[in-house]
Design a protein around this motif. Structure first.
Motif, short mmCIF file in Angstrom:
data_model
loop_
_atom_site.label_atom_id
_atom_site.label_comp_id
_atom_site.label_asym_id
_atom_site.label_seq_id
_atom_site.Cartn_x
_atom_site.Cartn_y
_atom_site.Cartn_z
N LEU A 35 38.00 41.70 39.01
CA LEU A 35 37.10 42.23 40.02
C LEU A 35 36.36 41.11 40.75
CD1 LEU A 35 36.43 45.04 41.06
CD2 LEU A 35 34.39 45.04 39.63
N GLY A 36 36.02 40.05 40.02
CA GLY A 36 35.37 38.92 40.66
C GLY A 36 36.25 38.25 41.70
N VAL A 37 37.51 38.04 41.37
CA VAL A 37 38.45 37.39 42.30
C VAL A 37 38.74 38.29 43.49
CG1 VAL A 37 40.82 36.57 42.56
CG2 VAL A 37 39.49 35.88 40.57
N VAL A 38 38.96 39.58 43.22
CA VAL A 38 39.24 40.52 44.31
C VAL A 38 38.06 40.60 45.28
CG1 VAL A 38 39.53 42.97 44.83
CG2 VAL A 38 40.92 41.91 43.07
N THR A 39 36.84 40.59 44.76
CA THR A 39 35.67 40.65 45.62
C THR A 39 35.56 39.39 46.47
OG1 THR A 39 34.52 41.95 43.93
CG2 THR A 39 33.16 40.98 45.66
N ALA A 40 35.87 38.24 45.88
CA ALA A 40 35.75 36.97 46.59
C ALA A 40 36.80 36.80 47.68
CB ALA A 40 35.84 35.81 45.60
N PHE A 41 38.00 37.36 47.48
CA PHE A 41 39.10 37.10 48.42
C PHE A 41 39.61 38.35 49.14
CE2 PHE A 41 39.17 33.69 45.28
CZ PHE A 41 39.17 32.57 46.11
N GLY A 42 39.11 39.52 48.75
CA GLY A 42 39.60 40.75 49.36
C GLY A 42 39.33 40.85 50.85
#
Length: 201
Positions: A35-42
């Motif tokens: 979820l952290g990565v998706v939020t940062a790059f989504g």
């Protein structure tokens, strides 16, 4: 220089935001990182899709991925009592991510010589897209659709950059700080856009 700095700030802020919400929802460690990565790059991925840039370009940002992973790890290891203060200071990270990515997204579109409306859309999607995906994956109503004035600030940043009012690095940082401050003020004082509620009969 402003591009790299704002990209790093936005990546760290949204990675932290996504990780904290994942922990609030009691996700396991894999879910927290995801979820952290998706939020940062989504947001950047959605923006690239709409303006015709290959989404695969995101994988070239090795340093940004490293920053996101380190940020998520630090948050995961934070003392529980500090993480419990999300409602007090968590919106600050969200405001930082919104403003940093809105400015960065607008600059990205300007570099491609896109028209004004495309620059504004790029700013809004880059600034709020990651948060929308985060909230949907966490089973929450997207913050941008229900909360105090949110995406309007991103649109304002895009408009100012698209009409060539603000391009100098110093003024870009001033704009970043202003958008962050306006988002925090709108949250603190509950500034909202007009809305209508339809009641079923």
């Amino acid at each position: 220089m402003a591009w790299e700095v704002l990209s790093a700030i936005g990546t760290i802020a949204f990675a932290i935001s996504g990780a904290i919400i994942a922990m609030e929802e009691e996700y396991d460690i894999f879910g927290v990182y995801l979820l952290g990565v998706v939020t940062a790059f989504g947001g950047g991925a959605v923006r690239n899709l709409l303006i015709g840039v290959p989404v695969s370009n995101l994988w070239e940002q090795e340093m940004m991925f490293q920053l996101a992973l380190v940020s998520i790890t630090l948050v995961f290891l934070f003392p529980h009592r500090l993480l419990g203060q999300w409602n007090r200071w968590g919106h600050f990270f969200d405001a930082i991510g919104l403003s940093a990515f809105a400015v960065q997204g607008a600059l990205f579109a300007v570099e491609l010589d896109l028209p004004v409306y495309a620059v504004v859309v790029a700013a809004v999607l880059t600034g709020s897209g990651g948060g929308i995906i985060r909230d949907m994956l966490a089973g929450r109503k997207p913050l941008v659709l229900k909360a105090e004035i949110y995406a309007v600030w991103a649109a304002m940043a895009g408009l100012l950059i698209s009409v060539d009012i603000i391009r100098n690095d110093f003024y870009l940082y001033v704009l970043f700080a202003a958008i962050t401050g306006l988002r925090i003020l709108s949250y603190t004082y509950k500034w909202r856009l007009p809305s209508r509620k339809i009641t079923a009969f």
